[in-house]
Design an enzyme around this catalytic site. Sequence first.
Site, PDB file in Angstrom:
ATOM      1  CD  GLU A   1      -2.598   1.325   2.582  1.00 45.27           C
ATOM      2  OE1 GLU A   1      -3.235   2.098   2.697  1.00 45.27           O
ATOM      3  OE2 GLU A   1      -2.480   0.343   3.343  1.00 45.27           O
ATOM      4  CG  ASP A   2       2.052   2.668   3.343  1.00 40.69           C
ATOM      5  OD1 ASP A   2       0.960   2.978   3.044  1.00 40.69           O
ATOM      6  OD2 ASP A   2       2.287   2.396   4.733  1.00 40.69           O
TER       7      ASP A   2
END
Length: 739
Positions: free
Chosen positions: A90-91
């Site tokens: 996600e990051d």
Amino acid sequence: MTAVEIEKENNAITKAYKQLLKVSYTTLTKEDKKLIRSAFEVAMDGHKDQRRKSGEAYIFHPLAVAKIVAQEIGLDATSIASALLHDVVEDSPDYSIEDIQEKFGDTVAMIVDGLTKISSLSKEKDMDVSLQAENFRKMLLTLNDDVRVIIIKIADRLHNMQTMDSMAPDKQIKIASETLYIYAPLAHRIGLYNIKTELEDLGLKYTEPDVYYDILNKIKESKEEQDKYIEQFSKVIKNSLDKENLEYTIKGRPKSIFSIRRKMQKQGVSFDEVYDKFAIRIIYRSDADNEKFLAWKIYSVVTDHFRPNPIRLRDWISSPKSTGYEALHITVMGPKGRWVEVQIRSERMNEIAEKGYAAHYKYKEENEKEDSLENWINRLQEALENPHTSAVDFVEQFKLNLYSKEIFVFTPAGELKSLPKGATALDFAFGIHTEVGMKTRGAKVNGKLVPLSHELKSGDQVDILTSDNAKPNSNWLDYATTARARSKIKSALKEDKKHIGEEGKEILRRKLKQLKITLNEASVNELVNYFKLKTSLDLFYRVGLGTIDNTMLKAFASSRSNVLMSFFKNKITRKQTATKEELERDEVTNKFDSLVFGKDEEKLDYKLANCCNPIPGDDVFGFLTVTEGIKVHKKNCPNAVSLQSNYAYRIMPAKWVDSTQQEFSAQIILTGIDHLGLVNDITKVISENMHVNMKSISFESDGGIFSGKINVVVKNNTLIKKLIDRLKKINGIDKVSRV
């Protein structure tokens, strides 16, 4: 950052990583350590430029989550690696799920993918309750892929709650409410009691900080006194336990802040008046064969010294909870006249209580029956995939089933079944099998016939009576409490409505033909508008029920045939006025003219909340305020989550009354000349009328003159009129009237 600060931070990261390997509950092999090392390196790289709100390097968060997973929950190396990687995809733009799959295999990739999906769900801003509930439903769907997804998510939430001080106050309240609303009940259900307790306490810290710190300070003040009390209590039983040559430890366990708060609210008492603020836990060492025997031996020793409360014995050893929890709980009158809860557990039971899922699998035998957690997940999946349940309803019911205490009841064959506390005979029927539930005609509890709404108690033996002709009716929703039973009944009622609608469509086609009107899309739309309905199904359903009868359809036909009248009517309607005929015509649709509250559907005084301005027809609930009586909120009101999270005990079920769905009682009196078979003729007419429910019946005959009283429940007066007309046609009946 200076070089010294960077070196200091790197040392702290290395220390946290080494500690993670050291505290793991499972024994890590060389391959395991290699996997965790590899995951740590990817996480370090993926989060290299990230910092948390507090200013520290982001990598400390996945390391802390992995530590909770390894130490407190006790999962395997696969889970520890997944926890380290849970935010990477996600990051970081440098890593995709495909990269994770290539490097760590399918299982880790599937868990990380599940966690990424959950994380992206909760990132949506300004979610209303229905959207949040829908996201929760999606999140739970990942349970079927791998339960570890949810367990790591709970660990992630725990660390977020532990480090939330640097967040904005509104964010703190939102996350804390969501934690109390969803994650604490979920941790409870999976058997992570320690984590559930910490989540509840931290939730209270941010939602009601004054209350939290007040209780926390009082606990600190009374700690010394409590330690002394535990010592005093332990001293009394230690000698007797030592004589039995037992290996054991005695620990004091203070009650959580959240549970003390709940007790104060429930019992309306102050902190000082809450007596059992702590429990004493006796943990003994035993081999598998003697576990049960030793538990009762310790029980015997404790009760030799202290008088037990006979109604507070909880034997979770003979019948473990569906979470796998095993222990013997007794409440005894300790020194100074105080009630003390004593929990008796073996080391194995204690591990299962602390670690839940992980320890359960560590001790699971190869030939053991299906695990109750797996069983629960399968049941949950069935409920999740039901297309007829609204997400908010599902979450509310799911929460009730998560938090509720359990009762244990027996089938006629002596098999033990667990149900939530408050479950009814009807819940039991659906608990056995959906088909049994659908065909339920009655129930026997301990050999006696009982109503379907009968609340079951632990130890009851329940026998369900079925019939091929039986089918659910709307009253069943008042009798059922479990999510499973309610969702099945709602589905069946929708099907029933569809079936009545199909019959109604054919009846309408015939009746319109007599009035020289063709049933087509245009005429259906006209009828829907004329009767102020919402859909064509509403129209067909009401014709099938008899709510829309011949007289009403004739009135429609005459208003339709008078074209000139229609033209003027339309003109007048455009000026936002209405003809006298239109004003006088009752709405056949949902009148939604008043609100009713609770299971008994009482009419009470209320005010509509300004925050969401509910209007008739909205899904609503009542909230009992301190100064303004009942305030009515929409179920998807922005404040609903926090109200339901923090003040569940003040929430009242409420609904707008639909005049066509509401059932009414009526009494019919009959008189006539008695003859053989008359009673049979009367009951036959009533039973053939499918929408009339007979509650009671009594007949008398005196000197050849017959009189009778029948109490029926119907949806509208059209059905009563039809029934009276049919009864009048019976040979020998002279007079039929409604009281």
